[in-house]
Scaffold this active site. Structure first.
Site, mmCIF file in Angstrom:
data_model
loop_
_atom_site.group_PDB
_atom_site.id
_atom_site.type_symbol
_atom_site.label_atom_id
_atom_site.label_comp_id
_atom_site.label_asym_id
_atom_site.label_seq_id
_atom_site.Cartn_x
_atom_site.Cartn_y
_atom_site.Cartn_z
ATOM 1 C CD GLU A 1 -2.578 -1.446 -0.064
ATOM 2 O OE1 GLU A 1 -3.021 -0.255 -0.631
ATOM 3 O OE2 GLU A 1 -3.163 -2.584 -0.276
ATOM 4 C CG HIS B 1 -1.103 1.048 -4.439
ATOM 5 N ND1 HIS B 1 -1.213 0.843 -5.747
ATOM 6 C CD2 HIS B 1 -1.680 -0.052 -3.750
ATOM 7 C CE1 HIS B 1 -1.597 -0.370 -6.241
ATOM 8 N NE2 HIS B 1 -2.015 -0.938 -5.011
ATOM 9 C CD GLU C 1 -3.086 -3.343 -7.246
ATOM 10 O OE1 GLU C 1 -2.665 -4.344 -6.216
ATOM 11 O OE2 GLU C 1 -3.251 -2.468 -6.998
#
Length: 300
Positions: free
Chosen positions: A146, A149, A225
């Site tokens: 995360e 990201h 991703e």
């Protein structure tokens, strides 16, 4: 099918409401007595399309907290929360970003997401189920994914892509409506679509083109991703990242409680098998992500 419709509805809602409102208010300067001004139309669609995606981006943290019931850890209440905050702080520092807000949302499925429009003011949240069932190394790997990201600027990138897609959805929908209107005028000597008929054709065309645009957006999301997995592997170690994905794969048959508006920023959305689901999936299948990580590690 409900998941797909909710996903599409979220992407299209702001643009549809904005464009219809402006049409009802008579803000349609791209229509002239000589016909359609394509330059003015493109500018009009770009402004509305980008505005829709930017509004969604700017309120993403607020939406995430409200829709998932995420509780922000202001002051750690126990050892688990302290470890969670400290781990995010370390990963954020290693990734070169500001400390995100850290939260926990009440879902039994192992999941996590990151959102926010600024690299230095993001939100990273994990589910209660993830904390309960994963090992510390696996949780750390999920958090690293995360953080990846956020460090990669994925939220802003996806918003810009969606803004461009919104622009062309609106642009071609209005061209279609104008062509239909011109065809009807030719056949019935001036009748045309009329005001509400024009709105109806634009709306239907925007939905159809919006479905196609969502496929493109989902494709970019799947590519993103893989990059986040690679970032997670660099921050937490390849073995830990692979282990976390394998644990998620084992749990993929559990009911998914992640709101559809946040699936693009989650660690997983479960397994995707059917062709239509694959086209709209925001995440690649977990077995493909695991294989990609192992191959990248082997090349190194």
């Amino acid at each position: 099918m409900m998941r797909i419709m909710l996903f599409l509805g979220t992407n299209l809602a702001v643009v549809l409401v904005a464009s219809l409102t402006l049409r009802l208010l008579g803000v349609d300067a791209y229509l002239t007595e000589q016909g359609m001004n394509f330059n003015a139309l493109l500018i009009f669609c770009f402004i509305i399309g980008m505005a829709g995606s930017m509004v969604s981006l700017f309120i993403s943290k607020w939406m995430a907290k409200r829709s998932t019931g995420t509780v922000i850890i202001e002051q750690p209440a126990n050892a688990t929360e302290k470890w969670l905050v400290d781990t995010v702080a370390q990963l954020a520092n290693d990734a070169g970003i500001g400390m995100p807000e850290v939260g926990i949302f009440p879902a039994q499925q192992s999941n996590a997401f990151a959102t926010g429009w600024k690299r230095d003011d993001a939100l990273v949240a994990v589910s209660a189920g993830l904390l309960n069932r994963m090992s510390p190394d696996e949780v750390r790997a999920v958090l690293a994914h995360e953080i990846g990201h956020v460090a990669n600027g994925d939220m802003v990138t996806m918003a810009l892509i969606q803004g461009v897609l919104n622009t062309f959805v609106m642009f071609f929908a209005r061209i279609v409506a104008q062509l239909v209107d011109s065809f009807l005028r030719r056949d019935d000597n001036g009748g045309g679509l009329g005001f509400f008929g024009y709105i109806a054709v634009v709306t239907v065309a925007e939905i159809v083109f919006g479905i196609l645009a969502s496929m493109i957006s989902a494709w970019f999301s799947r590519l993103r991703e893989y990059r986040a997995d690679e970032a997670g592997a660099k921050l937490a170690g390849t073995d830990a990242m692979v282990g976390a994905l394998q644990r998620l794969q084992a749990e993929s048959q559990m009911p998914d409680q992640m709101p559809d508006t946040l699936t693009a920023f989650a660690i997983t959305t479960g397994q995707t098998r059917k062709l239509m689901e694959k086209l709209f999936a925001s995440h690649p299948p977990l077995d493909e992500r695991i294989r990609a990580l192992k191959e990248a590690s082997y090349r190194q």
